[in-house]
Scaffold this motif. Structure first.
Motif: not given
Length: 386
Positions: A2, A6, A107, A126-127, A129-130, A132, A171, A174
């Motif tokens: 994990t 995130d 994004q 793509r979107n 992630t939190t 990223e 997005n 995220a």
């Protein structure tokens, strides 16, 4: 494994509780990650040994690989981050005497397709992630602290603007946890006034942001009427100016500032005439058909010199025209600034971020089939209503 980037504070607490740990342990861990920039769980000396062992087996603090770094003559720094599968996003740090601003991407590419924006011409992959989104801030803050040799408690980054690649409000799932980490006193401790989300006008998500996490808001306006804005900002066809202005007024009920920032990219011969300025004045003062029913929209106008890029087919308004446009707005009592271009020598200025995107929307192919000219608008039709 994990990625702990995130999680916002509550998310990390829930994750720890699922593993039998109390909330205060999550707070300690959260501080190590965001305030100290730590990745090595073994070095987190005030965590219980049992927790450190669990973390080593189940979790990581995963930064983004840096593909390149460029530094402008004016001190602006641009990083290209590899987000995998052939995609890379750009992040820009803008140093000033009284602040350090980080421009973050949300994004890989952008699906809105504004005519004057290099990101939109790249298409959309793509979107992010939190993790990223936050990895850009995590890397920049802790890298700059070391380079600038800052003391404990001193921040390299005082302001964050979600104005990089992508439309943040497309997005939202995220974005929201990322904003909460930026604001959290155990994270980066930024005030709501110093975190800005820029949107091209995703009305339903503006309304959600107002309720969930009202930070400063900037709206990419760029045209004073629906006909022209439909061409420059295609999202306007879904959420026209009347709806957008209503959403702006509603946002101010919860906003940390008592005005909305409207961004207006100055395009030679397209949106920079006196008639456009008069129409813009009418729009924000409540004399335009899009605002007449709801009244004026308290605002600040930020005029942005267009930063050219190949294939745009557009040109920057001459400096004298920008000055005259700004003066016309100021004479009408509207707070107006002209954005200083920073980092244009490394393609880090507003509208220039392109990164590397595996375009799933096939923008280049569609543009190649048929170039869509910007609609000519008769100046007489732009007369401000009285």
């Amino acid at each position: 494994m994990t990625n702990l980037l995130d999680f916002d504070h509550d998310g990390l607490a829930a994750w720890c509780e699922q593993r039998g740990e109390k909330r205060f342990r999550a707070t300690q861990l959260f501080r190590w990650i965001h305030q100290r920039g730590a990745r090595d769980f073994g070095a987190m000396s005030d965590l219980a040994k049992s927790l450190r062992e669990k973390l080593a087996l189940q979790a990581v603090v995963q930064p983004l690989p840096v593909a390149s770094e460029q530094v402008s003559a004016d001190g602006t720094t641009k990083w290209l981050f590899d987000v995998g599968a052939g995609d890379a996003v750009e992040t820009v740090f803008i140093p000033e005497d009284d602040r350090g601003t980080l421009c973050i991407s949300s994004q890989a590419g952008c699906a809105v397709g504004c005519r004057f924006c290099s990101t939109g011409h790249q298409g959309f992959s793509r979107n992010l992630t939190t993790g990223e989104i936050l990895a850009q801030l995590w890397f920049a803050e802790h890298t700059l602290r070391q380079r600038l040799k800052l003391k404990d408690g001193e921040r390299a980054i005082t302001n964050v603007v979600m104005m990089g690649m992508g439309e943040p409000l497309q997005n939202y799932a995220a974005l929201l946890p990322a904003l909460r980490v930026m604001l959290d006193d155990h994270g980066y401790g930024l005030s709501r006034r110093r975190v800005t989300v820029s949107t091209s006008g995703v009305v339903p998500m503006m309304e959600r942001l107002r309720e969930d996490c009202p930070v400063a808001l900037a709206v990419s306006l760029h045209a004073p009427d629906d006909a022209l804005r439909d061409d420059l900002v295609p999202l306007n066809r879904k959420y026209p100016l009347a709806e957008l202005m209503d959403a702006c007024r509603g946002y101010l009920d919860r906003a940390p500032r008592d005005f909305i920032t409207f961004e207006y990219c100055m395009l030679d011969g397209v949106n920079d005439g006196d008639a456009h300025a008069d129409r813009l004045i009418a729009l924000v003062q409540g004399r335009h058909e899009a605002t007449r029913a709801g009244g004026p929209v308290p605002c600040k106008l930020n005029l942005i010199p267009f930063n050219p890029f190949p294939a745009s087919g557009l040109h920057r308004s001459p400096a004298a025209r920008v000055t005259a446009f700004a003066r016309r707005l100021q004479d009408a009592g509207i707070v107006t600034t002209v954005r200083k271009t920073r980092g244009d020598d490394i393609a880090a200025a507003c509208g220039q971020l392109a990164g590397e995107v595996q375009d799933r929307t096939r923008v280049a192919e569609r543009r190649g089939r048929a170039a869509i000219p910007i609609r000519a608008v008769d100046a007489a039709s732009l007369r401000a209503p009285r």
